[in-house]
Design an enzyme around this catalytic site. Structure first.
Site, short mmCIF file in Angstrom:
data_model
loop_
_atom_site.label_atom_id
_atom_site.label_comp_id
_atom_site.label_asym_id
_atom_site.label_seq_id
_atom_site.Cartn_x
_atom_site.Cartn_y
_atom_site.Cartn_z
N SER A 32 -2.52 -2.08 -12.74
CA SER A 32 -1.01 -2.83 -11.62
C SER A 32 -2.43 -3.50 -11.01
O SER A 32 -3.08 -4.08 -10.07
CB SER A 32 -1.32 -1.15 -10.97
OG SER A 32 -1.07 0.19 -11.95
N HIS A 63 3.80 -3.40 -13.65
CA HIS A 63 3.74 -3.32 -14.75
C HIS A 63 4.79 -4.02 -15.11
O HIS A 63 5.83 -3.07 -15.45
CB HIS A 63 3.56 -1.97 -14.85
CG HIS A 63 1.89 -1.36 -15.12
ND1 HIS A 63 1.10 -1.61 -15.59
CD2 HIS A 63 2.16 -1.02 -13.56
CE1 HIS A 63 -0.10 -1.03 -14.99
NE2 HIS A 63 0.26 -0.57 -13.61
N HIS A 85 2.29 5.07 -18.65
CA HIS A 85 0.36 6.56 -17.52
C HIS A 85 1.24 7.87 -18.20
O HIS A 85 2.54 8.09 -18.28
CB HIS A 85 0.70 6.20 -16.29
CG HIS A 85 0.19 4.43 -15.82
ND1 HIS A 85 1.44 3.61 -15.58
CD2 HIS A 85 -0.53 4.27 -15.25
CE1 HIS A 85 0.43 2.34 -15.61
NE2 HIS A 85 -0.21 3.07 -15.25
N TYR A 87 1.15 10.13 -15.57
CA TYR A 87 2.46 10.57 -14.84
C TYR A 87 3.68 9.90 -15.20
O TYR A 87 4.78 10.45 -14.11
CB TYR A 87 1.52 10.02 -13.21
CG TYR A 87 1.86 8.93 -13.44
CD1 TYR A 87 2.36 7.96 -12.80
CD2 TYR A 87 0.36 8.05 -12.49
CE1 TYR A 87 2.71 6.31 -12.49
CE2 TYR A 87 0.65 6.63 -12.57
CZ TYR A 87 1.23 6.40 -12.50
OH TYR A 87 1.44 4.54 -12.42
N GLU A 88 4.35 8.50 -15.83
CA GLU A 88 5.22 8.71 -15.72
C GLU A 88 6.26 9.22 -16.64
O GLU A 88 7.76 9.25 -16.65
CB GLU A 88 5.05 7.09 -16.96
CG GLU A 88 5.09 5.92 -15.83
CD GLU A 88 4.82 4.87 -16.25
OE1 GLU A 88 5.37 4.36 -16.62
OE2 GLU A 88 3.50 4.41 -16.83
N ALA A 115 -6.46 -0.89 -11.31
CA ALA A 115 -7.01 -0.89 -9.97
C ALA A 115 -7.28 0.17 -9.76
O ALA A 115 -6.85 1.43 -10.21
CB ALA A 115 -5.80 -1.32 -9.49
N MET A 213 -6.12 6.67 -12.30
CA MET A 213 -4.68 7.25 -13.41
C MET A 213 -4.66 5.81 -14.37
O MET A 213 -4.27 6.57 -15.11
CB MET A 213 -3.29 7.39 -12.30
CG MET A 213 -3.51 7.96 -11.07
SD MET A 213 -1.83 7.46 -9.99
CE MET A 213 -2.98 8.21 -8.06
N SER A 214 -5.42 5.47 -15.50
CA SER A 214 -5.25 5.35 -16.40
C SER A 214 -6.63 5.25 -17.10
O SER A 214 -7.52 5.53 -17.34
CB SER A 214 -4.88 3.87 -16.32
OG SER A 214 -5.52 3.11 -15.65
N ASN A 237 -8.63 -0.49 -3.64
CA ASN A 237 -9.19 -0.03 -1.59
C ASN A 237 -9.90 1.19 -1.83
O ASN A 237 -9.78 1.66 -2.86
CB ASN A 237 -6.92 0.84 -2.25
CG ASN A 237 -7.31 2.25 -2.52
OD1 ASN A 237 -6.29 1.70 -3.89
ND2 ASN A 237 -7.07 3.51 -2.81
N HIS A 249 0.34 2.20 -3.32
CA HIS A 249 0.76 1.92 -4.37
C HIS A 249 1.00 0.15 -3.63
O HIS A 249 0.28 -0.24 -4.74
CB HIS A 249 1.94 1.87 -4.98
CG HIS A 249 1.56 1.29 -6.64
ND1 HIS A 249 0.71 1.01 -7.18
CD2 HIS A 249 2.36 0.35 -7.25
CE1 HIS A 249 1.15 0.94 -8.07
NE2 HIS A 249 2.29 0.19 -8.08
#
Length: 275
Positions: A32, A63, A85, A87-88, A115, A213-214, A237, A249
């Site tokens: 990201s 992306h 991902h 989560y998609e 990220a 998350m990846s 962050n 995000h």
């Protein structure tokens, strides 16, 4: 997984081969906000994901959804400008599909970038971290299901997912270009909700330095197939509960943009120095 999955992978890799006429030396997955690395490549050929047979589609800001073939640091590479991902809503087979296809294309070397939120309170947004290991206990394993022997063994060893020699090489590259670099353990969570403060405290107890998350599913299948893997996190962050402020995000994308030149310089030096 099944023989149909293998045939689908082969169809995709054959299509890509016809488009580029040569095998890249290194594949890079851009996380990201890190997609702008592609503009530092020369002689680039872009293929939108929707034109590639069997490729999923990206649905997340930051992306773009393009495969970029070109030269970086004097080497032929392919960069994924956008990843998939869990989560998609994709299955794990779909999430790792491009990595599998790259291997069938003949690519043996992989750089995974992401990220990430800082769990380690010594880290700061804008830091770059070399991944020395990961924690992926909280999500479905991408190797679940029937094993395809042509891709790798049923029970692959995960002692050194991230190649030790590449880690040292990358650290030396950072030193050469005067780029401060961290090393740490990356923890994978499914998303898309950010982690709770209690979850971050648990991950810190487990030894995590960063969370995202990846990356972990891709690293597992790359190791399964015998690829050499290097992982780089851009700390965008502080994780939940570290600071008294909500997460979003937009902050992730903003920090990625801010470290663009430093990130591009490091990756270029790494590609140039890859053994």
């Amino acid at each position: 997984m099944s023989s149909n999955y293998y045939n689908t992978l082969k169809q995709t890799s054959d299509y890509i081969r016809q488009k580029i006429h040569k095998t890249p030396y290194i594949a890079i997955v851009l996380g990201s906000g890190l997609g702008n690395l592609a503009k530092y490549m020369s002689n680039a050929i872009e293929i939108p994901y929707e034109e590639i047979p069997n490729f999923p589609r990206t649905t997340v800001a930051g992306h773009e959804g393009r495969l970029i073939f070109g030269e970086l640091g004097g080497r032929d590479i392919v960069a994924m400008k956008g990843r998939f991902h869990y989560y998609e809503g994709w299955t794990m087979e779909q999430v790792v599909f491009p990595i599998r296809a790259f291997k069938l294309l003949g690519i043996e070397n992989l750089i995974l970038t992401n990220a990430a939120g800082a769990v380690n309170t010594q880290f700061r947004p804008g830091d770059l971290m070399l991944i020395k290991d990961h924690i992926g206990l909280f999500a479905e394993n991408p190797l679940r299901g029937e094993n395809i022997d042509e891709l790798g063994p049923r029970f692959p060893d995960m002692s050194h997912v991230y190649d030790r020699e590449l880690l040292e090489m990358a650290a030396e590259c950072a030193m050469r270009i005067h780029c401060d670099i961290r090393r740490g353990i990356y923890a994978y969570t499914k998303g898309p909700s950010f982690e709770t403060p209690s979850e971050i405290r648990a991950l810190k107890y487990f030894g995590a330095d960063a969370v995202g998350m990846s990356t972990v599913p891709e690293a597992i299948v790359a190791r399964h197939m015998g690829m050499k893997v290097l992982g780089i996190s851009c700390i965008t962050n502080m994780a939940a509960g570290v600071l008294e402020q909500p997460l979003n995000h937009e902050e992730v994308l903003e920090t990625g943009k801010r470290v663009e030149e430093k990130f591009a310089a490091l990756v270029t030096e790494i590609v140039k120095s890859w053994p």
